[in-house]
Design a protein around this motif. Structure first.
Motif, PDB file in Angstrom:
ATOM      1  N   GLN A 173      85.345 -16.587   0.756  1.00  0.00           N
ATOM      2  CA  GLN A 173      85.166 -15.465  -0.156  1.00  0.00           C
ATOM      3  C   GLN A 173      83.861 -14.714   0.112  1.00  0.00           C
ATOM      4  O   GLN A 173      83.736 -13.531  -0.187  1.00  0.00           O
ATOM      5  N   GLY A 174      82.924 -15.400   0.700  1.00  0.00           N
ATOM      6  CA  GLY A 174      81.629 -14.783   0.990  1.00  0.00           C
ATOM      7  C   GLY A 174      81.687 -13.657   2.004  1.00  0.00           C
ATOM      8  O   GLY A 174      80.715 -12.902   2.157  1.00  0.00           O
ATOM      9  N   HIS A 175      82.846 -13.503   2.693  1.00  0.00           N
ATOM     10  CA  HIS A 175      82.908 -12.446   3.710  1.00  0.00           C
ATOM     11  C   HIS A 175      82.762 -11.056   3.096  1.00  0.00           C
ATOM     12  O   HIS A 175      82.314 -10.126   3.767  1.00  0.00           O
ATOM     13  N   CYS A 176      83.113 -10.897   1.813  1.00  0.00           N
ATOM     14  CA  CYS A 176      82.964  -9.590   1.166  1.00  0.00           C
ATOM     15  C   CYS A 176      81.494  -9.187   1.087  1.00  0.00           C
ATOM     16  O   CYS A 176      81.118  -8.063   1.437  1.00  0.00           O
ATOM     17  N   GLN A 177      80.660 -10.118   0.624  1.00  0.00           N
ATOM     18  CA  GLN A 177      79.243  -9.806   0.504  1.00  0.00           C
ATOM     19  C   GLN A 177      78.552  -9.740   1.855  1.00  0.00           C
ATOM     20  O   GLN A 177      77.637  -8.931   2.044  1.00  0.00           O
ATOM     21  N   VAL A 178      78.999 -10.556   2.796  1.00  0.00           N
ATOM     22  CA  VAL A 178      78.434 -10.475   4.151  1.00  0.00           C
ATOM     23  C   VAL A 178      78.671  -9.084   4.724  1.00  0.00           C
ATOM     24  O   VAL A 178      77.758  -8.446   5.262  1.00  0.00           O
ATOM     25  N   LEU A 219      79.523   5.538   5.505  1.00  0.00           N
ATOM     26  CA  LEU A 219      79.045   4.163   5.367  1.00  0.00           C
ATOM     27  C   LEU A 219      79.097   3.693   3.919  1.00  0.00           C
ATOM     28  O   LEU A 219      79.379   2.519   3.644  1.00  0.00           O
ATOM     29  N   GLU A 220      78.843   4.599   2.987  1.00  0.00           N
ATOM     30  CA  GLU A 220      78.912   4.223   1.572  1.00  0.00           C
ATOM     31  C   GLU A 220      80.338   3.838   1.175  1.00  0.00           C
ATOM     32  O   GLU A 220      80.545   2.887   0.416  1.00  0.00           O
ATOM     33  N   VAL A 221      81.327   4.577   1.680  1.00  0.00           N
ATOM     34  CA  VAL A 221      82.719   4.233   1.405  1.00  0.00           C
ATOM     35  C   VAL A 221      83.077   2.909   2.086  1.00  0.00           C
ATOM     36  O   VAL A 221      83.756   2.067   1.500  1.00  0.00           O
ATOM     37  N   ALA A 222      82.618   2.722   3.317  1.00  0.00           N
ATOM     38  CA  ALA A 222      82.890   1.477   4.036  1.00  0.00           C
ATOM     39  C   ALA A 222      82.305   0.283   3.285  1.00  0.00           C
ATOM     40  O   ALA A 222      82.928  -0.791   3.207  1.00  0.00           O
ATOM     41  N   LYS A 223      81.130   0.468   2.708  1.00  0.00           N
ATOM     42  CA  LYS A 223      80.515  -0.603   1.923  1.00  0.00           C
ATOM     43  C   LYS A 223      81.367  -0.937   0.702  1.00  0.00           C
ATOM     44  O   LYS A 223      81.586  -2.119   0.385  1.00  0.00           O
ATOM     45  N   GLU A 224      81.847   0.087  -0.002  1.00  0.00           N
ATOM     46  CA  GLU A 224      82.718  -0.139  -1.165  1.00  0.00           C
ATOM     47  C   GLU A 224      83.932  -0.980  -0.789  1.00  0.00           C
ATOM     48  O   GLU A 224      84.274  -1.941  -1.474  1.00  0.00           O
ATOM     49  N   ILE A 225      84.572  -0.596   0.295  1.00  0.00           N
ATOM     50  CA  ILE A 225      85.804  -1.282   0.692  1.00  0.00           C
ATOM     51  C   ILE A 225      85.512  -2.721   1.086  1.00  0.00           C
ATOM     52  O   ILE A 225      86.209  -3.649   0.659  1.00  0.00           O
ATOM     53  N   ALA A 226      84.481  -2.923   1.915  1.00  0.00           N
ATOM     54  CA  ALA A 226      84.150  -4.275   2.370  1.00  0.00           C
ATOM     55  C   ALA A 226      83.760  -5.180   1.202  1.00  0.00           C
ATOM     56  O   ALA A 226      84.139  -6.353   1.151  1.00  0.00           O
ATOM     57  N   LEU A 227      83.024  -4.625   0.257  1.00  0.00           N
ATOM     58  CA  LEU A 227      82.478  -5.429  -0.839  1.00  0.00           C
ATOM     59  C   LEU A 227      83.490  -5.707  -1.946  1.00  0.00           C
ATOM     60  O   LEU A 227      83.510  -6.801  -2.527  1.00  0.00           O
ATOM     61  N   TYR A 228      84.371  -4.765  -2.243  1.00  0.00           N
ATOM     62  CA  TYR A 228      85.187  -4.860  -3.457  1.00  0.00           C
ATOM     63  C   TYR A 228      86.689  -4.997  -3.236  1.00  0.00           C
ATOM     64  O   TYR A 228      87.451  -5.007  -4.203  1.00  0.00           O
ATOM     65  N   HIS A 229      87.159  -5.113  -1.986  1.00  0.00           N
ATOM     66  CA  HIS A 229      88.611  -5.074  -1.785  1.00  0.00           C
ATOM     67  C   HIS A 229      89.339  -6.332  -2.264  1.00  0.00           C
ATOM     68  O   HIS A 229      90.567  -6.376  -2.273  1.00  0.00           O
ATOM     69  N   ALA A 233      87.262   4.332   7.078  1.00  0.00           N
ATOM     70  CA  ALA A 233      86.486   3.122   6.782  1.00  0.00           C
ATOM     71  C   ALA A 233      87.361   1.887   6.598  1.00  0.00           C
ATOM     72  O   ALA A 233      86.868   0.762   6.683  1.00  0.00           O
ATOM     73  N   ALA A 234      88.643   2.089   6.360  1.00  0.00           N
ATOM     74  CA  ALA A 234      89.534   0.961   6.070  1.00  0.00           C
ATOM     75  C   ALA A 234      89.464  -0.159   7.110  1.00  0.00           C
ATOM     76  O   ALA A 234      89.493  -1.349   6.743  1.00  0.00           O
ATOM     77  N   PRO A 235      89.377   0.136   8.422  1.00  0.00           N
ATOM     78  CA  PRO A 235      89.325  -0.957   9.401  1.00  0.00           C
ATOM     79  C   PRO A 235      88.127  -1.886   9.254  1.00  0.00           C
ATOM     80  O   PRO A 235      88.134  -2.991   9.807  1.00  0.00           O
ATOM     81  N   LEU A 236      87.104  -1.466   8.512  1.00  0.00           N
ATOM     82  CA  LEU A 236      85.913  -2.309   8.357  1.00  0.00           C
ATOM     83  C   LEU A 236      85.996  -3.222   7.141  1.00  0.00           C
ATOM     84  O   LEU A 236      85.015  -3.889   6.809  1.00  0.00           O
ATOM     85  N   HIS A 237      87.165  -3.299   6.489  1.00  0.00           N
ATOM     86  CA  HIS A 237      87.229  -4.063   5.244  1.00  0.00           C
ATOM     87  C   HIS A 237      86.895  -5.535   5.442  1.00  0.00           C
ATOM     88  O   HIS A 237      86.323  -6.177   4.571  1.00  0.00           O
ATOM     89  N   ASP A 238      87.236  -6.117   6.585  1.00  0.00           N
ATOM     90  CA  ASP A 238      86.965  -7.536   6.827  1.00  0.00           C
ATOM     91  C   ASP A 238      85.853  -7.751   7.839  1.00  0.00           C
ATOM     92  O   ASP A 238      85.778  -8.810   8.476  1.00  0.00           O
ATOM     93  N   ILE A 239      84.960  -6.768   7.999  1.00  0.00           N
ATOM     94  CA  ILE A 239      83.874  -6.900   8.963  1.00  0.00           C
ATOM     95  C   ILE A 239      83.004  -8.116   8.653  1.00  0.00           C
ATOM     96  O   ILE A 239      82.407  -8.730   9.539  1.00  0.00           O
ATOM     97  N   GLY A 240      82.963  -8.504   7.374  1.00  0.00           N
ATOM     98  CA  GLY A 240      82.153  -9.657   6.977  1.00  0.00           C
ATOM     99  C   GLY A 240      82.653 -10.977   7.533  1.00  0.00           C
ATOM    100  O   GLY A 240      81.920 -11.974   7.545  1.00  0.00           O
ATOM    101  N   LYS A 241      83.886 -11.020   8.029  1.00  0.00           N
ATOM    102  CA  LYS A 241      84.407 -12.276   8.594  1.00  0.00           C
ATOM    103  C   LYS A 241      83.670 -12.687   9.860  1.00  0.00           C
ATOM    104  O   LYS A 241      83.777 -13.838  10.297  1.00  0.00           O
ATOM    105  N   ILE A 242      82.939 -11.738  10.431  1.00  0.00           N
ATOM    106  CA  ILE A 242      82.097 -12.088  11.576  1.00  0.00           C
ATOM    107  C   ILE A 242      81.093 -13.170  11.182  1.00  0.00           C
ATOM    108  O   ILE A 242      80.703 -14.008  12.000  1.00  0.00           O
TER     109      ILE A 242
END
Length: 376
Positions: free
Chosen positions: A240-245, A276-286, A209-218
């Protein structure tokens, strides 16, 4: 079609002759006169489809032969019919308890023998067909699982690369941070405090899931994401909003996927949902910090999932040591010094300790996947 093989075991030649004569028109018949010979014949390919076994034999009796057959994996599933002059129900029960499929008493009745043999041959053939089908099905399931995992991996890589290509400065950031995260996780996995949180399946999900950490930058506008200079406070807030996105996007994917599996139990959740749950954690809280000064929620300490704590250090180390249009790449020494200073502030102390222990591994990863020369 090859006729089924019947092995007849009896120490009396007359009995062998009678049974052989009766069965040969329909089956391939083998005969032997003792228990040891029976064991050898049963283990020889092609193995018999059914054994007619006399109980009362000198030396090794039928019960001992059956016991030996059942102890060997190559002969354990061959059906055995006891053929005996004994008519004591205790002996019959003993044989059936040992694993015989049937009991025929002497003197034999030809119609009874033919009927019993036919029934058990048909059962054996049906069982073999079912086993073959199950083997094929298991192979097919494994093949499709591999195909699905490959499709999933390709899709994830494409999504991560999509986010990366929007930021021209990122280069091999995804590959490096994924390797950094795995290095830290492997080190912590051996520690009792983290073993339960980083058991192998969970660790694999975190790495994947690590590669999805900045998926919110889209979802971040180009004028902010690609700005070559320092961001204004407003622009920084949008960045900073990319985490929640990213977290919200993955949460919607989970919500869309969950009804397909009709499960609410964590134990019964399929791998795709757990991932997906782990990917969400990483994207949201990293970007949360150990001391609570991070974003987007200001979580502190162990409120931050371990997956995000690992990603936080990996992400910062790579950002510091990678050149950007608005900054030079820091040397390994400079980056390491800052990370040590942020132990217990930005970063989980245990993760920093793992980083210190694995520093040479980090340097090797950086050198292998570098986009530019590293300052030492």
């Amino acid at each position: 079609m090859t006729a089924p093989i019947i092995l007849i075991v009896d120490d009396e030649p007359a009995n062998l002759t009678v049974l052989s004569t009766l069965l040969r028109p329909l089956y391939t018949v083998r005969v032997c006169k003792s228990g040891p010979q029976a064991l050898e014949a049963a283990a020889r390919d092609p193995r018999p489809d059914l054994i007619l076994l006399d109980v009362m034999m000198p030396g090794m009796d039928g019960f001992a032969v059956l016991n030996n057959l059942r102890q060997q994996s190559s002969t354990a599933e061959i059906p055995v019919i006891f053929v005996t002059a004994l008519d004591d129900t205790v002996d019959e029960e003993h044989g059936l308890q040992q694993g015989a499929v049937d009991y025929i008493t002497k003197p034999i009745k030809p119609t009874v023998v033919l009927s019993r043999v036919q029934v058990h041959i048909e059962v054996k053939q049906a069982r073999d067909r079912l086993k073959s089908q199950n083997t094929w099905l298991e192979s097919e399931v494994q093949r499709r699982m591999r195909d699905n995992l490959m499709i999933q991996d390709v899709s994830l890589a494409a999504m991560a690369q999509l986010a990366e290509t929007r930021d021209s400065d990122l280069g091999s950031h995804i590959a490096r941070t994924q390797s950094y995260v795995e290095t830290l996780a492997r080190h912590l996995q051996s520690l009792p405090k983290f073993a339960v949180h980083l058991e192998e399946n969970t660790l694999q999900r975190i790495v994947k899931a690590a590669p999805l950490h900045d998926i919110g930058k889209i979802g971040i506008p180009d004028d902010v994401l690609l700005k070559p200079g320092k961001l204004t406070p407003e622009e920084w807030s949008r960045m900073q909003g990319h985490c929640q996105v990213g977290g919200n996007a993955i949460e919607r994917a989970i919500a869309a996927t969950l009804p397909l599996y009709n499960t609410s139990s964590q134990e019964n959740k399929p791998e795709s949902l757990l991932f997906l749950e782990v990917a969400k954690e990483i994207a949201l809280y990293h970007h949360e910090k150990w001391d609570g000064s991070g974003y987007p929620f200001g979580l502190a300490g162990e409120q931050i999932p371990i997956s995000a704590r690992l990603m936080a250090l990996a992400d910062v180390f790579d950002a510091l040591t990678t050149p950007r249009v608005y900054k030079r790449a820091w040397s390994i020494e400079e980056a390491t010094k800052l990370i040590f200073e942020q132990r217990g502030k930005h970063f989980d102390p245990a993760v920093v300790d793992a980083f210190q222990a694995e520093l040479q591994s980090f340097i090797q990863i950086k050198e292998r996947l570098t986009d530019a020369p590293i300052e030492d």
